[in-house]
Design a protein around this motif. Structure first.
Motif, PDB file in Angstrom:
ATOM      1  N   GLU A  78      43.410  43.340  34.033  1.00 51.29           N
ATOM      2  CA  GLU A  78      43.479  41.884  34.177  1.00 51.29           C
ATOM      3  C   GLU A  78      44.694  41.304  33.458  1.00 51.29           C
ATOM      4  OE1 GLU A  78      39.555  40.484  33.111  1.00 51.29           O
ATOM      5  OE2 GLU A  78      38.774  40.988  35.089  1.00 51.29           O
ATOM      6  N   GLU A 133      38.747  42.571  30.837  1.00 47.10           N
ATOM      7  CA  GLU A 133      38.674  43.911  31.440  1.00 47.10           C
ATOM      8  C   GLU A 133      40.059  44.501  31.691  1.00 47.10           C
ATOM      9  OE1 GLU A 133      35.938  44.315  34.771  1.00 47.10           O
ATOM     10  OE2 GLU A 133      34.419  44.770  33.255  1.00 47.10           O
ATOM     11  N   ASP A 178      42.692  39.587  41.724  1.00 44.60           N
ATOM     12  CA  ASP A 178      41.736  38.850  40.896  1.00 44.60           C
ATOM     13  C   ASP A 178      41.977  37.345  41.018  1.00 44.60           C
ATOM     14  OD1 ASP A 178      40.877  41.337  40.103  1.00 44.60           O
ATOM     15  OD2 ASP A 178      40.625  40.739  38.006  1.00 44.60           O
TER      16      ASP A 178
END
Ligand code: FDM
Ligand code: MG
Length: 267
Positions: free
Chosen positions: A152, A149, A15
C-alpha cells in the motif's frame, strides 16, 4: 455442464478504486432483480493458505516472493471446485480480485516477468467479464492515505497499474474499463449494465479456461511419443492467431490458383 450456468464476473483495479464497494452493490442489484448471486474475494483469507497470505500482507510474517505468489494462486485453485459447482447451479459469482491482481502485483516486483506470473493461474475458470476500475494515482491519493498492509504505497501502486495495462492488451480476456472517478452510483450503473448483458450471454456459453490455448498438442522431441502443449503465453497466443490468419490467406490464394488453372485448361 447444463447450459444455464451463472456468469463469472471479476472486478479488478488498484487500491482505492472502489472494488469492494462496487462488488457489494452489484451483488445487491443482481439479487434484487432475481438472479442467484454470490460474492467471492481473493485472497480468501479464511483458509489455511489464506491465513499464511493474510499474515504476510499484515507484515506479521515474511515470505519469499515466488513462494507468496504461488500461495496466492493456490488460494484461487482451492476455491475452484466451489466456484464451478456454484456456476453450474446457475449462481453468478462476483469476484473481488482474481488472477489479474496476482500477476499485476507480483510482476511489479523486480525480477518478475508478467509471463512467469501468469503461469500458475493458467486453466482457472475464465471470467466472462473483467471490469477494470480505472483511477489515476492522483485521484487515488485524494481518497485518503493507504493503510498499513504490504503493497500500500503510491510507488508500488503505480507499477501495479502499469502491469494491469499490459494485461489488458490480452484480447482473449473480456476486459471492460470503467471510469472509477465518477460518483459511486454512476460507476454502479455502468457495472450493472455490463453485468446484466454478460449474464444473459453466459447462460448459453460454456465456461472456458483462463490463458489457455485451444491448439492441438505437439509431439515433444525431448520425450519421444510424448505430447506437449505450447506454453500459453500472450506472445504465443498472438503468434498463433497470426499464423492462423496467414494460413487462411494462403489457403484462399492456393484455391484461387487451382480454380484459375482448371478453367484455363478447359478453355
Ligand atoms: N494481491 C491480491 C496479490 O498480491 N496477489 C493476488 O493474487 C491477490 C488476489 O493482496 F494488495 C494483493 C493485492 C492487495 C492485497 O488486498 C489484498 P485487499 O485489500 O484484501 O484486496
Ligand atoms: Mg487492501
Amino acid at each position: 455442464m447444463a447450459c444455464k450456468r451463472g456468469a463469472l464476473i471479476v472486478l479488478e483495479g488498484v487500491d482505492k478504486a472502489g472494488k469492494t464497494t462496487q462488488c457489494k452493490k452489484l451483488v445487491e442489484a443482481l439479487q434484487q432483480s432475481g438472479h442467484p448471486v454470490e460474492m467471492i474475494r481473493f485472497p480468501e483469507r479464511s483458509t489455511t493458505i489464506g491465513k499464511l497470505i493474510s499474515a504476510y500482507l499484515e507484515k506479521k510474517s515474511d515470505l519469499e516472493d515466488h513462494t507468496v505468489h504461488l500461495l496466492f494462486s493456490a488460494n484461487r485453485w482451492e476455491m475452484v471446485p466451489h466456484m464451478k459447482s456454484r456456476l453450474e447451479q446457475g449462481t453468478t459469482l462476483v469476484v473481488d480480485r482474481y488472477a489479474f491482481s496476482g500477476a499485476a502485483f507480483t510482476s511489479a516486483k523486480p525480477g518478475f516477468s508478467l509471463d512467469w506470473c501468469t503461469q500458475p493461474d493458467v486453466g482457472l475458470p475464465k471470467p466472462d467479464l473483467v471490469l477494470f476500475l480505472q483511477l489515476s494515482p492522483a485521484q487515488a491519493a485524494l481518497r485518503g492515505h493507504f493503510g498499513e498492509e504490504r503493497y500500500e504505497t503510491g510507488v508500488f501502486q503505480r507499477a501495479v497499474q502499469q502491469r494491469f495495462e499490459e494485461l489488458m492488451k490480452d484480447s482473449s480476456v473480456n476486459w471492460k474499463v470503467i471510469d472509477a472517478s465518477q460518483s459511486v452510483e454512476d460507476v454502479h450503473d455502468d457495472i450493472t449494465d455490463l453485468s446484466l448483458h454478460v449474464l444473459r450471454e453466459a447462460r448459453e456459453r460454456r465456461l472456458e479456461e483462463l490463458w489457455k490455448l485451444c491448439v492441438r498438442p505437439q509431439v515433444s522431441k525431448s520425450r519421444p511419443g510424448g505430447q506437449r502443449w505450447p506454453t500459453p503465453s500472450f506472445d504465443l497466443a498472438h503468434k498463433y492467431q497470426g499464423m492462423l490468419f496467414v494460413n487462411k490467406v494462403l489457403h484462399i490464394f492456393s484455391l484461387n490458383v487451382i480454380i484459375c488453372f482448371h478453367f484455363d485448361r478447359k478453355n
